[in-house]
Design an enzyme around this catalytic site. Structure first.
Site, PDB file in Angstrom:
ATOM      1  N   TYR A  48       9.897  32.492  42.856  1.00  0.00           N
ATOM      2  CA  TYR A  48      10.373  33.642  42.055  1.00  0.00           C
ATOM      3  C   TYR A  48       9.688  34.950  42.493  1.00  0.00           C
ATOM      4  CZ  TYR A  48      12.128  30.140  38.655  1.00  0.00           C
ATOM      5  OH  TYR A  48      12.752  29.090  38.046  1.00  0.00           O
ATOM      6  N   HIS A 110      10.294  21.807  42.860  1.00  0.00           N
ATOM      7  CA  HIS A 110      11.404  22.675  42.456  1.00  0.00           C
ATOM      8  C   HIS A 110      12.785  22.139  42.847  1.00  0.00           C
ATOM      9  CE1 HIS A 110      12.135  27.222  41.567  1.00  0.00           C
ATOM     10  NE2 HIS A 110      13.145  26.507  41.145  1.00  0.00           N
TER      11      HIS A 110
HETATM   12  N1  LIG Z   1      14.289  24.941  38.006  1.00  0.00           N
HETATM   13  C1  LIG Z   1      15.252  25.746  38.395  1.00  0.00           C
HETATM   14  O1  LIG Z   1      15.866  25.575  39.460  1.00  0.00           O
HETATM   15  C2  LIG Z   1      15.623  26.912  37.528  1.00  0.00           C
HETATM   16  C3  LIG Z   1      16.805  27.617  37.767  1.00  0.00           C
HETATM   17  C4  LIG Z   1      17.125  28.686  36.943  1.00  0.00           C
HETATM   18  C5  LIG Z   1      16.281  29.022  35.897  1.00  0.00           C
HETATM   19  N2  LIG Z   1      15.113  28.335  35.685  1.00  0.00           N
HETATM   20  C6  LIG Z   1      14.191  28.691  34.568  1.00  0.00           C
HETATM   21  O2  LIG Z   1      14.922  28.764  33.345  1.00  0.00           O
HETATM   22  C7  LIG Z   1      14.771  30.064  32.776  1.00  0.00           C
HETATM   23  C8  LIG Z   1      16.027  30.468  32.015  1.00  0.00           C
HETATM   24  O3  LIG Z   1      17.165  30.462  32.854  1.00  0.00           O
HETATM   25  P1  LIG Z   1      17.874  31.783  33.402  1.00  0.00           P
HETATM   26  O4  LIG Z   1      16.925  32.917  33.324  1.00  0.00           O
HETATM   27  O5  LIG Z   1      18.456  31.485  34.727  1.00  0.00           O
HETATM   28  O6  LIG Z   1      19.116  32.006  32.440  1.00  0.00           O
HETATM   29  P2  LIG Z   1      19.415  32.068  30.869  1.00  0.00           P
HETATM   30  O7  LIG Z   1      18.148  31.997  30.103  1.00  0.00           O
HETATM   31  O8  LIG Z   1      20.513  31.101  30.612  1.00  0.00           O
HETATM   32  O9  LIG Z   1      20.068  33.495  30.735  1.00  0.00           O
HETATM   33  C9  LIG Z   1      19.362  34.679  30.901  1.00  0.00           C
HETATM   34  C10 LIG Z   1      20.363  35.844  30.716  1.00  0.00           C
HETATM   35  O10 LIG Z   1      20.804  35.908  29.355  1.00  0.00           O
HETATM   36  C11 LIG Z   1      20.528  37.199  28.804  1.00  0.00           C
HETATM   37  N3  LIG Z   1      20.119  36.961  27.413  1.00  0.00           N
HETATM   38  C12 LIG Z   1      18.985  36.324  26.986  1.00  0.00           C
HETATM   39  N4  LIG Z   1      18.960  36.226  25.651  1.00  0.00           N
HETATM   40  C13 LIG Z   1      20.094  36.813  25.201  1.00  0.00           C
HETATM   41  C14 LIG Z   1      20.635  37.030  23.916  1.00  0.00           C
HETATM   42  N5  LIG Z   1      20.000  36.584  22.826  1.00  0.00           N
HETATM   43  N6  LIG Z   1      21.828  37.669  23.819  1.00  0.00           N
HETATM   44  C15 LIG Z   1      22.486  38.119  24.910  1.00  0.00           C
HETATM   45  N7  LIG Z   1      22.010  37.945  26.171  1.00  0.00           N
HETATM   46  C16 LIG Z   1      20.833  37.307  26.310  1.00  0.00           C
HETATM   47  C17 LIG Z   1      19.447  37.797  29.672  1.00  0.00           C
HETATM   48  O11 LIG Z   1      19.574  39.201  29.747  1.00  0.00           O
HETATM   49  P3  LIG Z   1      18.348  40.223  29.452  1.00  0.00           P
HETATM   50  O12 LIG Z   1      17.154  39.753  30.242  1.00  0.00           O
HETATM   51  O13 LIG Z   1      18.863  41.546  29.909  1.00  0.00           O
HETATM   52  O14 LIG Z   1      18.106  40.160  27.971  1.00  0.00           O
HETATM   53  C18 LIG Z   1      19.752  37.168  31.044  1.00  0.00           C
HETATM   54  O15 LIG Z   1      20.742  37.925  31.706  1.00  0.00           O
HETATM   55  C19 LIG Z   1      14.460  30.941  33.992  1.00  0.00           C
HETATM   56  O16 LIG Z   1      13.919  32.194  33.661  1.00  0.00           O
HETATM   57  C20 LIG Z   1      13.542  30.051  34.779  1.00  0.00           C
HETATM   58  O17 LIG Z   1      12.226  30.083  34.239  1.00  0.00           O
HETATM   59  C21 LIG Z   1      14.784  27.294  36.484  1.00  0.00           C
END
Ligand SMILES: NC(=O)c1ccc[n+]([C@@H]2O[C@H](COP(=O)([O-])OP(=O)(O)OC[C@H]3O[C@@H](n4cnc5c(N)ncnc54)[C@H](OP(=O)(O)O)[C@@H]3O)[C@@H](O)[C@H]2O)c1
Length: 288
Positions: A48, A110
């Site tokens: 990241y 990962h």
């Molecule tokens: N192991 C892996 O391969 C892998 C892959 C992907 C992710 N991850 C982990 O999982 C975490 C979460 O996944 P992600 O970040 O990909 O996606 P997510 O949590 O599904 O979605 C994040 C998105 O949703 C928006 N959001 C968050 N809360 C909201 C709400 N209450 N209302 C409206 N919009 C909202 C955020 O915008 P704003 O920030 O503008 O609020 C952002 O654009 C990551 O940060 C990472 O730590 C791991």
């Protein structure tokens, strides 16, 4: 914060904060705010590019007396290139140094590529020496998880995989329960794909309880016994996303959500050739 006991006895918060795609210059502030708001599980990864800034946010929260290190549950991950045993050992040390930590609460492989067995040996050794409290895998499909459990003496505590209303992983959850490997959901909101935040079914479920779509989705994961990571750079959304422990979805709500399952990734298939090609190119980039 509600916790879940992992197969090695370690207790882990069930809801956490992820920093994927948070720009480097915003990460420390976002992590600090998240801790201030009440998040105790923080998820980053070497790939990241913001491990250091994640560590900076943690340090500020500890220095200001908001929490102690023991209150927090910090995760990082090893990328493909870093998988062979000696490299993995060095990468663990590097993550600790960069983040300014003596130990990590959870460390994950990962992606299911590269020398995952060599990496696992290094991780088991680091766990034995107290540098990693829990260890696990990420993006392993159930078949690969079963093989991995079968061929190692120490089984993973966690498999971090995509779980959201479009990709519910119901069968995968049964396999993980059978092998006592805890599922942790990434992209619980599918990053908003398929217009998740304005979905009518999820909105109507939320209206019954005065809750938002995001809150319904996270509550649904909590009630399924899944650990979930939510990401937001906005403090008001961080607050909204953690405010999910005062209501209960009904069986009827669950049935309505179940009908939304598309049973495929909202992003990509980890085994698709073009995706693996992308991983390989990314791996070479990190070597430069
Ligand atoms: N192991 C892996 O391969 C892998 C892959 C992907 C992710 N991850 C982990 O999982 C975490 C979460 O996944 P992600 O970040 O990909 O996606 P997510 O949590 O599904 O979605 C994040 C998105 O949703 C928006 N959001 C968050 N809360 C909201 C709400 N209450 N209302 C409206 N919009 C909202 C955020 O915008 P704003 O920030 O503008 O609020 C952002 O654009 C990551 O940060 C990472 O730590 C791991």
């Amino acid at each position: 914060m509600q916790t879940i006991k992992l197969n090695n006895g370690v207790e882990m918060p069930q809801l956490g904060f992820g920093v994927y795609q948070i720009p480097m210059d915003q990460t420390a502030e976002a992590v600090y705010q998240a801790i201030k708001i009440g998040y105790r599980l923080i998820d980053t990864a070497s790939i990241y590019g913001n491990e250091k800034e994640t560590g900076d946010g943690i340090k500020r929260a500890i220095d200001e007396g908001l929490v102690t290190r023991k209150d927090l549950f910090i995760t990082s991950k090893l990328f493909i290139l870093q998988a062979p045993e000696e490299k993995a050992e060095k990468t663990i040390e590097q993550s600790l140094r960069v983040m300014g930590l003596d130990y990590l609460d959870l460390y994950l492989i990962h992606q299911p590529y590269g020398d995952v067995y060599g990496a696992w040996r290094a991780m088991v050794a680091a766990q034995k020496s107290g540098k990693l409290r829990a260890i696990g895998i990420s993006n392993f499909k159930s078949a690969k998880m079963i093989e991995f459990v079968g061929l190692n003496d120490v089984k993973p505590q966690i498999n971090q995989i995509e779980v959201n209303p479009w990709n519910q992983r119901v069968e995968d959850q049964k396999w993980h329960e059978k092998y006592d490997v805890q599922i942790e959901a990434w992209a619980p909101f599918a990053e908003g794909h398929h217009e998740l935040f304005t979905n009518q079914v999820l909105s109507e479920i939320g209206q019954q309880y005065g809750k938002s779509v995001g809150q319904v989705v996270l509550r649904w994961l909590m009630q399924r016994g899944i650990i979930a990571l939510a990401k937001s750079v906005r403090p008001e959304r961080m607050k909204e996303n953690i405010d999910i422990f005062d209501f209960e979805l009904s069986k009827k709500d669950f049935e309505k959500i179940e009908a939304l399952d598309m049973k495929e990734s909202a992003f990509f298939d980890h085994d698709a050739p073009q995706q693996v090609e992308w991983f390989m190119n990314r791996m070479k980039d990190t070597e430069k």
